[in-house]
Design a protein around this motif. Structure first.
Motif, PDB file in Angstrom:
ATOM      1  N   PRO A 234       0.831  -1.209   0.000  1.00  0.00           N
ATOM      2  CA  PRO A 234       0.000   0.000   0.000  1.00  0.00           C
ATOM      3  C   PRO A 234       0.863   1.256   0.000  1.00  0.00           C
ATOM      4  O   PRO A 234       1.960   1.278   0.563  1.00  0.00           O
ATOM      5  N   ASP A 235       0.349   2.301  -0.606  1.00  0.00           N
ATOM      6  CA  ASP A 235       1.081   3.570  -0.716  1.00  0.00           C
ATOM      7  C   ASP A 235       0.610   4.520   0.383  1.00  0.00           C
ATOM      8  O   ASP A 235      -0.491   5.050   0.326  1.00  0.00           O
ATOM      9  N   TYR A 236       1.442   4.714   1.376  1.00  0.00           N
ATOM     10  CA  TYR A 236       1.138   5.588   2.501  1.00  0.00           C
ATOM     11  C   TYR A 236       1.802   6.953   2.389  1.00  0.00           C
ATOM     12  O   TYR A 236       1.533   7.853   3.173  1.00  0.00           O
ATOM     13  N   THR A 237       2.689   7.152   1.439  1.00  0.00           N
ATOM     14  CA  THR A 237       3.605   8.286   1.441  1.00  0.00           C
ATOM     15  C   THR A 237       2.895   9.619   1.194  1.00  0.00           C
ATOM     16  O   THR A 237       2.223   9.784   0.165  1.00  0.00           O
ATOM     17  N   PRO A 238       3.030  10.594   2.109  1.00  0.00           N
ATOM     18  CA  PRO A 238       2.463  11.926   1.851  1.00  0.00           C
ATOM     19  C   PRO A 238       3.058  12.543   0.599  1.00  0.00           C
ATOM     20  O   PRO A 238       4.227  12.315   0.274  1.00  0.00           O
ATOM     21  N   ARG A 239       2.257  13.336  -0.104  1.00  0.00           N
ATOM     22  CA  ARG A 239       2.700  13.887  -1.382  1.00  0.00           C
ATOM     23  C   ARG A 239       3.310  15.282  -1.289  1.00  0.00           C
ATOM     24  O   ARG A 239       3.958  15.733  -2.224  1.00  0.00           O
ATOM     25  N   PHE A 240       3.108  15.986  -0.180  1.00  0.00           N
ATOM     26  CA  PHE A 240       3.543  17.380  -0.110  1.00  0.00           C
ATOM     27  C   PHE A 240       4.334  17.645   1.160  1.00  0.00           C
ATOM     28  O   PHE A 240       4.143  16.965   2.169  1.00  0.00           O
TER      29      PHE A 240
ATOM     30  N   GLY B  26      -2.025   0.271   6.881  1.00  0.00           N
ATOM     31  CA  GLY B  26      -3.179   0.766   6.143  1.00  0.00           C
ATOM     32  C   GLY B  26      -3.414   2.247   6.307  1.00  0.00           C
ATOM     33  O   GLY B  26      -2.474   3.064   6.286  1.00  0.00           O
ATOM     34  N   ILE B  27      -4.658   2.624   6.490  1.00  0.00           N
ATOM     35  CA  ILE B  27      -5.013   4.023   6.675  1.00  0.00           C
ATOM     36  C   ILE B  27      -4.347   4.588   7.927  1.00  0.00           C
ATOM     37  O   ILE B  27      -3.868   5.722   7.940  1.00  0.00           O
ATOM     38  N   GLY B  28      -4.295   3.788   8.986  1.00  0.00           N
ATOM     39  CA  GLY B  28      -3.678   4.256  10.227  1.00  0.00           C
ATOM     40  C   GLY B  28      -2.220   4.619  10.058  1.00  0.00           C
ATOM     41  O   GLY B  28      -1.745   5.606  10.623  1.00  0.00           O
ATOM     42  N   ARG B  29      -1.478   3.816   9.273  1.00  0.00           N
ATOM     43  CA  ARG B  29      -0.076   4.155   9.016  1.00  0.00           C
ATOM     44  C   ARG B  29       0.013   5.460   8.233  1.00  0.00           C
ATOM     45  O   ARG B  29       0.831   6.334   8.566  1.00  0.00           O
ATOM     46  N   ALA B  30      -0.788   5.597   7.196  1.00  0.00           N
ATOM     47  CA  ALA B  30      -0.752   6.806   6.379  1.00  0.00           C
ATOM     48  C   ALA B  30      -1.080   8.039   7.207  1.00  0.00           C
ATOM     49  O   ALA B  30      -0.452   9.096   7.054  1.00  0.00           O
ATOM     50  N   VAL B  31      -2.060   7.924   8.102  1.00  0.00           N
ATOM     51  CA  VAL B  31      -2.422   9.038   8.979  1.00  0.00           C
ATOM     52  C   VAL B  31      -1.267   9.362   9.923  1.00  0.00           C
ATOM     53  O   VAL B  31      -0.910  10.533  10.119  1.00  0.00           O
TER      54      VAL B  31
ATOM     55  N   ALA C 260      -9.083   0.870  -6.791  1.00  0.00           N
ATOM     56  CA  ALA C 260      -9.096   1.097  -5.354  1.00  0.00           C
ATOM     57  C   ALA C 260      -8.276   2.339  -5.014  1.00  0.00           C
ATOM     58  O   ALA C 260      -7.385   2.745  -5.765  1.00  0.00           O
ATOM     59  N   GLY C 261      -8.581   2.925  -3.872  1.00  0.00           N
ATOM     60  CA  GLY C 261      -7.784   4.043  -3.390  1.00  0.00           C
ATOM     61  C   GLY C 261      -6.579   3.551  -2.618  1.00  0.00           C
ATOM     62  O   GLY C 261      -6.503   2.386  -2.198  1.00  0.00           O
ATOM     63  N   GLN C 262      -5.622   4.433  -2.425  1.00  0.00           N
ATOM     64  CA  GLN C 262      -4.447   4.149  -1.619  1.00  0.00           C
ATOM     65  C   GLN C 262      -4.547   4.883  -0.277  1.00  0.00           C
ATOM     66  O   GLN C 262      -5.192   5.938  -0.186  1.00  0.00           O
ATOM     67  N   PRO C 263      -3.937   4.348   0.771  1.00  0.00           N
ATOM     68  CA  PRO C 263      -4.062   4.975   2.084  1.00  0.00           C
ATOM     69  C   PRO C 263      -3.709   6.456   2.126  1.00  0.00           C
ATOM     70  O   PRO C 263      -4.336   7.223   2.855  1.00  0.00           O
ATOM     71  N   TRP C 264      -2.703   6.882   1.364  1.00  0.00           N
ATOM     72  CA  TRP C 264      -2.325   8.303   1.411  1.00  0.00           C
ATOM     73  C   TRP C 264      -3.459   9.187   0.917  1.00  0.00           C
ATOM     74  O   TRP C 264      -3.581  10.350   1.365  1.00  0.00           O
ATOM     75  N   GLU C 265      -4.309   8.658   0.027  1.00  0.00           N
ATOM     76  CA  GLU C 265      -5.406   9.452  -0.514  1.00  0.00           C
ATOM     77  C   GLU C 265      -6.526   9.653   0.506  1.00  0.00           C
ATOM     78  O   GLU C 265      -7.385  10.517   0.323  1.00  0.00           O
ATOM     79  N   VAL C 266      -6.522   8.860   1.543  1.00  0.00           N
ATOM     80  CA  VAL C 266      -7.525   8.958   2.608  1.00  0.00           C
ATOM     81  C   VAL C 266      -6.990   9.766   3.781  1.00  0.00           C
ATOM     82  O   VAL C 266      -7.726  10.507   4.438  1.00  0.00           O
ATOM     83  N   ALA C 267      -5.695   9.640   4.053  1.00  0.00           N
ATOM     84  CA  ALA C 267      -5.098  10.302   5.214  1.00  0.00           C
ATOM     85  C   ALA C 267      -5.295  11.813   5.185  1.00  0.00           C
ATOM     86  O   ALA C 267      -5.415  12.455   6.239  1.00  0.00           O
ATOM     87  N   THR C 268      -5.332  12.393   3.999  1.00  0.00           N
ATOM     88  CA  THR C 268      -5.509  13.849   3.897  1.00  0.00           C
ATOM     89  C   THR C 268      -6.842  14.313   4.472  1.00  0.00           C
ATOM     90  O   THR C 268      -6.947  15.435   4.979  1.00  0.00           O
TER      91      THR C 268
END
Length: 283
Positions: free
Chosen positions: A25-31, A50-55, A247-255
């Protein structure tokens, strides 16, 4: 879309392990971070993957120290801790079952003992299984789902309220399935409906204290939930039914969590954000 979105895969555990997923899964913030959570302390349940890691990683990039609560996925949790520290922040790992009230209170106490305060609570931990048909849903599995997805949120929130001050934020994870239903995830969808009602109810109760409560309702996101709860061929087509065809990636939800936890979301209370790939549901 006819080709597989992901290689067929399955894990015989719930929660499953992120380090065994292909692709990861892609957790990496983009900015770059701009300090939206500077000097804040956040507690993230289910923060190991998952989402928790990205957050957790995104919050760390924005300046928060993060307590990462998880059940027993130690390898994933250690990696998330490393990622938070790589952002220049601090992480505290807290393993254990938050569906047990005593542990939920202990987890919050350990967070405040380590970091001195608590500003943001993210109730994200959950479990799911494909449980179709309804008559085959066992009492044991139903209770386990309720304990993880509902009781944990209530217990952690109860524990946190002694420490959350005016200006604090709570963000709860619900699901697109709370809005549209899912005939093969009946227990899970039911618990996410409970989360939604819980979020809206405490939003009304806690705004009097200056504490905002909101929710995020993800659609199909590539997390350990998926290989842990679905057979290999279902995983292969996961997310292709969305309007975006993926499907979405976790980083897209963390924002969405960052928006609601920070001053960007200062006029949001009792609301739900919907990162779901285009499915239109009632708010």
């Amino acid at each position: 879309m006819t080709e597989h979105a992901f290689p067929p895969q399955h894990q015989d555990s719930m929660p499953a392990d992120e380090h065994e997923m292909t692709p990861a899964p892609d957790y990496t913030p983009r900015f770059p971070g701009v300090g939206k959570l500077k000097d804040k302390v956040a507690f993230v349940s289910g923060g190991d993957s998952g989402i928790g890691r990205a957050v957790s990683v995104l919050f760390a990039r924005e300046g928060a120290k993060v307590a990462i609560a998880y059940l027993e996925e130690h390898e994933d949790a250690e990696e998330t801790k490393r990622l938070v520290e790589a952002e220049g922040s601090e992480a505290l790992l807290i393993p254990g079952d938050l569906g047990q009230r005593a542990h939920a209170f202990d987890a919050i106490a350990r967070t405040v003992e380590r970091f001195g305060k608590l500003d943001v609570l993210v109730n994200n931990c959950a479990q799911q299984w494909v449980d179709d048909p309804l008559e085959d849903l066992s009492e044991e599995r139903l209770r386990r789902t309720m304990d993880s997805n509902v009781m944990a949120q209530v217990f952690v929130t109860q524990a946190a309220l002694a420490h959350l001050k005016e200006g604090a934020a709570i963000v709860n994870t619900t699901s697109v399935n709370a809005f549209k239903g899912n005939d093969s995830l009946i227990a899970y969808s039911t618990t996410r409906g409970a989360t939604l009602a819980f979020s809206r109810s405490i939003a009304k109760a806690l705004i009097k204290r200056g504490i905002r409560v909101n929710a995020v309702a993800p659609g199909p996101i590539w997390t350990p939930f998926i290989p842990g709860s679905m057979d290999a061929e279902t995983v292969a087509g996961f997310g292709t039914q969305t309007e975006m065809g993926r499907a979405g990636q976790p980083w897209e939800v963390a924002t969405a969590y960052l928006f609601l936890a920070s001053e960007d979301g200062s006029y949001f209370n009792g609301q739900t954000l919907h990162p779901n790939g285009g499915t239109i549901v009632g708010a």
